[in-house]
Scaffold this active site. Structure first.
Site, PDB file in Angstrom:
ATOM      1  N   ARG A 163      81.622  29.553  29.600  1.00  0.00           N
ATOM      2  CA  ARG A 163      80.980  30.286  29.292  1.00  0.00           C
ATOM      3  C   ARG A 163      80.730  31.217  28.261  1.00  0.00           C
ATOM      4  O   ARG A 163      79.152  31.033  27.482  1.00  0.00           O
ATOM      5  CB  ARG A 163      80.974  31.080  30.440  1.00  0.00           C
ATOM      6  CG  ARG A 163      81.271  30.927  31.247  1.00  0.00           C
ATOM      7  CD  ARG A 163      81.546  32.134  33.089  1.00  0.00           C
ATOM      8  NE  ARG A 163      82.400  32.793  32.459  1.00  0.00           N
ATOM      9  CZ  ARG A 163      82.648  33.927  32.634  1.00  0.00           C
ATOM     10  NH1 ARG A 163      81.999  34.851  33.611  1.00  0.00           N
ATOM     11  NH2 ARG A 163      83.478  34.251  32.682  1.00  0.00           N
TER      12      ARG A 163
ATOM     13  N   ASN B 190      80.487  31.854  36.368  1.00  0.00           N
ATOM     14  CA  ASN B 190      81.549  31.131  37.297  1.00  0.00           C
ATOM     15  C   ASN B 190      81.753  30.800  38.395  1.00  0.00           C
ATOM     16  O   ASN B 190      81.143  31.949  39.633  1.00  0.00           O
ATOM     17  CB  ASN B 190      83.572  31.150  37.291  1.00  0.00           C
ATOM     18  CG  ASN B 190      83.671  31.376  35.473  1.00  0.00           C
ATOM     19  OD1 ASN B 190      83.224  30.404  34.380  1.00  0.00           O
ATOM     20  ND2 ASN B 190      84.222  32.097  34.856  1.00  0.00           N
TER      21      ASN B 190
END
Length: 93
Positions: free
Chosen positions: A21, A40
């Site tokens: 990320r 996520n």
């Protein structure tokens, strides 16, 4: 034509707990002009939502599918839509 679009991508593989990320956000900021987030999911995937110029969203999608990502990407599924707005910058969620 380079209109504004919304890209939603789901990235499969070993993409959690590897900085995926963070690097996605860094690449979105480097490309520039993209707003959205990387998140996520409970099933091990990462969801990426990016809004901006079609060319810039394609650049981010190309990076998501490249060998330059952290971890291991087994596949990316994407859908394209019209922008909805509501994002300031590119966030990690």
């Amino acid at each position: 034509m380079n209109e504004d679009v919304r890209l939603t991508a789901w990235v499969r593989g070993r993409v959690q707990q590897v900085g995926f990320r963070w690097f996605t956000r860094a690449n979105a900021l480097e490309i520039g002009g993209l707003n959205g987030f990387a998140l996520n999911l409970d099933d091990g995937r990462v969801q990426v939502v990016a809004e901006g110029r079609r060319e810039n969203c394609h650049r981010l999608l190309d990076w998501l599918r490249s060998d330059d990502t952290p971890g291991r990407v087994d596949g990316v599924t994407e859908i394209w839509d019209t922008p909805r707005g509501g994002y300031e910058g590119f966030a990690i969620r």
